[in-house]
Design a protein around this motif. Structure first.
Motif, PDB file in Angstrom:
ATOM      1  N   ALA A 110       0.846  -1.206   0.000  1.00 11.53           N
ATOM      2  CA  ALA A 110       0.000   0.000   0.000  1.00 11.53           C
ATOM      3  C   ALA A 110       0.876   1.249   0.000  1.00 11.53           C
ATOM      4  O   ALA A 110       0.587   2.208  -0.722  1.00 11.53           O
TER       5      ALA A 110
ATOM      6  N   LYS B 298       1.364   6.952  -6.603  1.00 14.39           N
ATOM      7  CA  LYS B 298       0.283   7.916  -6.856  1.00 14.39           C
ATOM      8  C   LYS B 298       0.719   9.338  -6.513  1.00 14.39           C
ATOM      9  O   LYS B 298       0.345  10.294  -7.193  1.00 14.39           O
TER      10      LYS B 298
ATOM     11  N   ASP C 295      -8.870  11.517 -10.160  1.00  9.67           N
ATOM     12  CA  ASP C 295      -8.708  10.057 -10.112  1.00  9.67           C
ATOM     13  C   ASP C 295      -7.546   9.670  -9.199  1.00  9.67           C
ATOM     14  O   ASP C 295      -7.644   8.733  -8.404  1.00  9.67           O
TER      15      ASP C 295
ATOM     16  N   LEU D 135      -8.463  10.174  -5.534  1.00  8.47           N
ATOM     17  CA  LEU D 135      -9.372   9.113  -5.086  1.00  8.47           C
ATOM     18  C   LEU D 135      -8.613   7.807  -4.858  1.00  8.47           C
ATOM     19  O   LEU D 135      -8.888   7.092  -3.884  1.00  8.47           O
ATOM     20  N   ASP D 136      -7.664   7.518  -5.733  1.00  9.47           N
ATOM     21  CA  ASP D 136      -6.844   6.323  -5.545  1.00  9.47           C
ATOM     22  C   ASP D 136      -6.035   6.424  -4.256  1.00  9.47           C
ATOM     23  O   ASP D 136      -5.912   5.441  -3.518  1.00  9.47           O
ATOM     24  N   GLN D 137      -5.488   7.606  -3.983  1.00  2.75           N
ATOM     25  CA  GLN D 137      -4.730   7.811  -2.741  1.00  2.75           C
ATOM     26  C   GLN D 137      -5.611   7.528  -1.521  1.00  2.75           C
ATOM     27  O   GLN D 137      -5.171   6.878  -0.577  1.00  2.75           O
ATOM     28  N   ILE D 138      -6.830   8.016  -1.560  1.00  5.00           N
ATOM     29  CA  ILE D 138      -7.772   7.773  -0.464  1.00  5.00           C
ATOM     30  C   ILE D 138      -8.012   6.269  -0.302  1.00  5.00           C
ATOM     31  O   ILE D 138      -7.988   5.734   0.804  1.00  5.00           O
ATOM     32  N   GLY D 139      -8.237   5.594  -1.410  1.00  6.37           N
ATOM     33  CA  GLY D 139      -8.488   4.150  -1.378  1.00  6.37           C
ATOM     34  C   GLY D 139      -7.320   3.375  -0.798  1.00  6.37           C
ATOM     35  O   GLY D 139      -7.510   2.500   0.052  1.00  6.37           O
ATOM     36  N   TYR D 140      -6.114   3.698  -1.241  1.00  6.50           N
ATOM     37  CA  TYR D 140      -4.937   3.002  -0.702  1.00  6.50           C
ATOM     38  C   TYR D 140      -4.747   3.321   0.776  1.00  6.50           C
ATOM     39  O   TYR D 140      -4.321   2.461   1.548  1.00  6.50           O
TER      40      TYR D 140
ATOM     41  N   ILE E  25      -7.152   3.917   2.938  1.00  7.82           N
ATOM     42  CA  ILE E  25      -8.145   3.112   3.661  1.00  7.82           C
ATOM     43  C   ILE E  25      -7.687   1.663   3.758  1.00  7.82           C
ATOM     44  O   ILE E  25      -7.784   1.034   4.812  1.00  7.82           O
ATOM     45  N   LEU E  26      -7.177   1.117   2.666  1.00  8.30           N
ATOM     46  CA  LEU E  26      -6.681  -0.262   2.693  1.00  8.30           C
ATOM     47  C   LEU E  26      -5.538  -0.421   3.690  1.00  8.30           C
ATOM     48  O   LEU E  26      -5.475  -1.415   4.414  1.00  8.30           O
TER      49      LEU E  26
END
Length: 57
Positions: free
Chosen positions: A4, A11, A32, A35-40, A42-43
């Motif tokens: 991650a 990113k 985009d 949003l990917d940064q946010i997703g990673y 959270i993971l």
């Protein structure tokens, strides 16, 4: 967790290039990328919590 962090670094570099006006190698907007940064993030948080539960449980 390490994967991650690697993806978040990728990113961040892409975001820096996009903000500077460099043409992206792939079709991805600043939005985009954020949003990917946010997703990673959270993971990574989920993984961190799993690790803590494993140590405490």
């Amino acid at each position: 967790m390490l994967s991650a962090l690697i993806r978040m670094d990728d990113k961040m570099r892409r975001l820096e290039n996009l903000v500077q006006g460099s043409k992206a190698k792939v079709e991805e907007s600043i939005e985009d990328t954020l949003l990917d940064q946010i997703g990673y993030g959270i993971l990574a948080l989920v993984e961190l919590r799993k690790q803590k539960e494993g140590l405490n449980g």
